[in-house]
Design an enzyme around this catalytic site. Structure first.
Site, mmCIF file in Angstrom:
data_model
loop_
_atom_site.group_PDB
_atom_site.id
_atom_site.type_symbol
_atom_site.label_atom_id
_atom_site.label_comp_id
_atom_site.label_asym_id
_atom_site.label_seq_id
_atom_site.Cartn_x
_atom_site.Cartn_y
_atom_site.Cartn_z
ATOM 1 N N GLU A 79 0.833 -1.195 0.000
ATOM 2 C CA GLU A 79 0.000 0.000 0.000
ATOM 3 C C GLU A 79 0.872 1.251 0.000
ATOM 4 O OE1 GLU A 79 -1.549 -0.823 4.347
ATOM 5 O OE2 GLU A 79 -2.035 1.219 3.770
ATOM 6 N N CYS A 111 -3.639 -3.094 4.284
ATOM 7 C CA CYS A 111 -2.781 -4.173 4.793
ATOM 8 C C CYS A 111 -3.263 -5.554 4.386
ATOM 9 C CB CYS A 111 -2.706 -4.111 6.319
ATOM 10 S SG CYS A 111 -2.154 -2.537 6.918
ATOM 11 N N HIS A 233 -2.896 -9.604 11.766
ATOM 12 C CA HIS A 233 -2.292 -8.355 11.309
ATOM 13 C C HIS A 233 -2.040 -7.529 12.571
ATOM 14 C CE1 HIS A 233 -1.478 -4.530 9.660
ATOM 15 N NE2 HIS A 233 -2.635 -4.002 10.026
HETATM 16 P P1 HMG Z 1 -3.376 7.060 21.316
HETATM 17 O O1 HMG Z 1 -4.431 8.075 21.521
HETATM 18 O O2 HMG Z 1 -2.003 7.534 21.118
HETATM 19 O O3 HMG Z 1 -3.251 6.060 22.503
HETATM 20 O O4 HMG Z 1 -3.837 6.187 20.054
HETATM 21 P P2 HMG Z 1 -4.278 5.712 23.707
HETATM 22 O O5 HMG Z 1 -4.408 6.889 24.597
HETATM 23 O O6 HMG Z 1 -5.511 5.071 23.156
HETATM 24 O O7 HMG Z 1 -3.385 4.637 24.464
HETATM 25 C C1 HMG Z 1 -3.034 3.448 23.835
HETATM 26 C C2 HMG Z 1 -2.981 2.374 24.909
HETATM 27 O O8 HMG Z 1 -1.901 2.652 25.803
HETATM 28 C C3 HMG Z 1 -4.238 2.296 25.779
HETATM 29 O O9 HMG Z 1 -4.456 0.934 26.048
HETATM 30 C C4 HMG Z 1 -3.812 3.014 27.062
HETATM 31 O O10 HMG Z 1 -4.543 2.612 28.211
HETATM 32 C C5 HMG Z 1 -2.366 2.566 27.146
HETATM 33 P P3 HMG Z 1 -5.871 0.238 25.680
HETATM 34 O O11 HMG Z 1 -6.909 0.981 26.463
HETATM 35 O O12 HMG Z 1 -6.058 0.461 24.195
HETATM 36 O O13 HMG Z 1 -5.685 -1.177 26.060
HETATM 37 N N1 HMG Z 1 -1.514 3.423 27.991
HETATM 38 C C6 HMG Z 1 -0.587 2.942 28.842
HETATM 39 N N2 HMG Z 1 -0.243 1.681 29.181
HETATM 40 C C7 HMG Z 1 0.763 1.518 30.081
HETATM 41 N N3 HMG Z 1 1.399 2.563 30.687
HETATM 42 C C8 HMG Z 1 1.077 3.840 30.389
HETATM 43 C C9 HMG Z 1 0.041 4.057 29.426
HETATM 44 N N4 HMG Z 1 -0.526 5.171 28.895
HETATM 45 C C10 HMG Z 1 -1.460 4.762 28.008
HETATM 46 N N5 HMG Z 1 1.701 4.846 30.982
HETATM 47 C C11 HMG Z 1 -3.879 4.581 18.313
HETATM 48 C C12 HMG Z 1 -3.576 4.825 19.805
HETATM 49 C C13 HMG Z 1 -3.729 3.097 18.042
HETATM 50 C C14 HMG Z 1 -5.319 5.021 18.015
HETATM 51 C C15 HMG Z 1 -2.874 5.398 17.474
HETATM 52 O O14 HMG Z 1 -1.572 4.907 17.687
HETATM 53 C C16 HMG Z 1 -3.161 5.354 15.985
HETATM 54 O O15 HMG Z 1 -3.958 6.131 15.463
HETATM 55 N N6 HMG Z 1 -2.493 4.409 15.232
HETATM 56 C C17 HMG Z 1 -2.696 4.257 13.800
HETATM 57 C C18 HMG Z 1 -3.987 3.507 13.476
HETATM 58 C C19 HMG Z 1 -3.923 2.052 13.861
HETATM 59 O O16 HMG Z 1 -2.880 1.461 13.990
HETATM 60 N N7 HMG Z 1 -5.110 1.413 13.993
HETATM 61 C C20 HMG Z 1 -5.172 -0.005 14.276
HETATM 62 C C21 HMG Z 1 -6.360 -0.706 13.634
HETATM 63 S S1 HMG Z 1 -6.492 -0.325 11.879
HETATM 64 C C22 HMG Z 1 -5.307 -1.328 11.107
HETATM 65 O O17 HMG Z 1 -4.779 -2.210 11.709
HETATM 66 C C23 HMG Z 1 -4.986 -1.006 9.697
HETATM 67 C C24 HMG Z 1 -3.660 -0.312 9.466
HETATM 68 O O18 HMG Z 1 -2.598 -1.228 9.650
HETATM 69 C C25 HMG Z 1 -3.605 0.295 8.070
HETATM 70 C C26 HMG Z 1 -3.981 -0.554 6.892
HETATM 71 O O19 HMG Z 1 -4.763 -1.480 6.923
HETATM 72 O O20 HMG Z 1 -3.505 -0.180 5.845
HETATM 73 C C27 HMG Z 1 -3.427 0.843 10.443
#
Ligand code: HMG
Length: 382
Positions: A79, A111, A233
């Site tokens: 991609e 992906c 994935h």
């Molecule tokens: P964010 O706002 O940075 O993070 O976004 P958050 O506030 O949601 O925190 C993430 C996790 O860390 C949470 O855990 C927190 O509790 C934890 P969860 O509630 O999810 O279990 N946390 C901590 N843990 C331990 N100690 C601490 C601490 N602080 C917080 N101190 C987000 C996270 C994934 C949304 C962001 O990184 C993002 O936008 N990523 C890109 C999109 C993505 O990867 N999406 C995944 C599904 S889509 C997919 O897989 C397709 C893709 O590969 C593309 C394609 O297909 O082409 C992306």
């Protein structure tokens, strides 16, 4: 007739950023990345690397072990394509000396397209069992600086040889499929980085993968107890844990994290490798687990936008004789660690341009992008 993954090899990029460095500079608790996302580092390409150079390296290592004259097709899934017209796999013909009497195409659906390539290859071999197909997944996940996705960047390639009587994994007939039009993550033609609705992407991933499971369960006599290990994935490895928990709730079965633990070591260190991520999970599972002979693996493939597939494969008896963990260790260990300033500079200097440029020689990999002249990308072996 058994058809499946006969052999595989991987490659990643020259550079790596430790997420502790990012956490320190952004004043974030490092455990948010290490525990919250389940990520330690991410790979980042040098200016003279891209999806083609990584794919060529992975494929070259793989093909040194095989007779290339059996290969009749190259399916290149990505991609992060480098051209709107020419399939990235065509560059490999020159770089690797592939025979001319081979079909070469590129596939795209976020992906997911590596899985589409794998399934198309299996169907083609069912018709011509004496032939082999080279399936390549290769991607650079580059998110905007200071964006939510920044810690989930990465780069890597998995090249797989698909054949009858495979040495590694027989892919079983019968998939579960799910396609739905959702704007969770997309990259328009005029943008080098994707747009993401983070929460929607998590929800869409979980909804689509469980729906794919339901589709398969309606078509095949299969229960979760029939699956020895699940592979996912992994945009970040915590996502696999989230999906397993969602599956446990959805099916009412108890599903321990032991079912996925061995599949995460490579993706923790690579970051998101988009099309390659599921196949790095497979590679890690095969390398980290010596007790897989005859066992069934369940593959959850997901690509934003969104398409999901759940399919299964049975690990072949002598798979341990056909794995090369030392090659992966070399790829990971040889990466050069970036400082935060170097990382920012490298990220900001990336431009998807077809204006003439020459790259400085950085990568030690066997192939490099030397630049662009007459709007054509130039690659060289070294
Ligand atoms: P964010 O706002 O940075 O993070 O976004 P958050 O506030 O949601 O925190 C993430 C996790 O860390 C949470 O855990 C927190 O509790 C934890 P969860 O509630 O999810 O279990 N946390 C901590 N843990 C331990 N100690 C601490 C601490 N602080 C917080 N101190 C987000 C996270 C994934 C949304 C962001 O990184 C993002 O936008 N990523 C890109 C999109 C993505 O990867 N999406 C995944 C599904 S889509 C997919 O897989 C397709 C893709 O590969 C593309 C394609 O297909 O082409 C992306």
């Amino acid at each position: 007739m058994k058809i499946g993954i006969h052999d595989l090899e991987v490659a990643t990029s020259h550079y790596v950023l430790d997420l502790d460095t990012l956490a320190e500079q952004h004043d974030i608790d490092p455990n948010k990345f290490r525990i919250g996302l389940g990520q330690d580092k991410f790979s980042m390409p040098a200016p003279d690397e891209d999806i083609v150079t990584m794919a060529a390296e992975a494929a070259q290592t793989l093909l040194e072990r095989h007779d290339v004259s059996k290969i009749r097709q190259v399916y290149f899934a990505t991609e992060s394509s480098v051209d709107q017209s020419k399939a990235a796999g065509v560059y490999l013909h020159e770089l690797l000396g592939l025979p001319a009497n081979v079909r070469s195409i590129e596939l795209k659906q976020a992906c997911y397209s590596g899985t589409a390539a794998l399934q198309l290859a299996i169907n083609a071999i069912a018709r011509n069992p004496e032939e082999q197909i080279l399936v390549i997944t290769s991607d650079v996940a580059r998110y905007a600086l200071d964006s939510g996705g920044e810690p989930t960047q990465g780069a890597g390639s998995v090249a797989m040889l698909i054949s009858a009587d495979p040495n590694l994994v027989e892919i079983e007939p019968g998939s579960g499929l799910h396609t739905t039009d959702v704007n969770d993550f997309w990259r328009p033609n005029d943008s080098t980085t994707p747009f993401v609705d983070g929460q929607l992407s998590l929800d869409a991933y979980l909804a689509a993968t469980t729906a794919a499971w339901d589709d398969l369960a309606a078509r095949r006599e299969l229960s979760v107890d029939d699956i020895h290990r699940f592979l996912h994935h992994q945009p970040f490895t915590k996502m696999a844990r989230k999906q397993l928990a969602a599956m446990a709730e959805h099916t009412g079965c108890e599903l321990s994290d032991d079912l996925i633990e061995e599949s995460m070591s490579y993706n923790r260190a690579l970051g998101n490798t988009y099309t390659a991520s599921l196949y790095f999970a497979l590679t890690a599972q095969l390398h980290n687990n010596a007790e897989l002979a005859g066992k069934r693996l369940g593959f959850f493939s997901y690509g934003s936008g969104a398409v999901a597939e759940f399919f299964t494969g049975v690990v072949q008896d002598n798979y341990r004789d056909h794995i090369y963990p030392q090659n992966v260790a070399k790829q990971l260990d040889n990466r050069v660690e970036l400082t935060y300033d170097e990382y920012r500079e490298l990220h900001e200097s990336f431009a998807a341009t077809s204006e003439t440029f020459t790259t400085s020689k950085t990568t030690n990999a066997p192939f490099r992008l030397s630049g662009v002249t007459e709007r054509q990308r130039r690659y060289e072996a070294q």
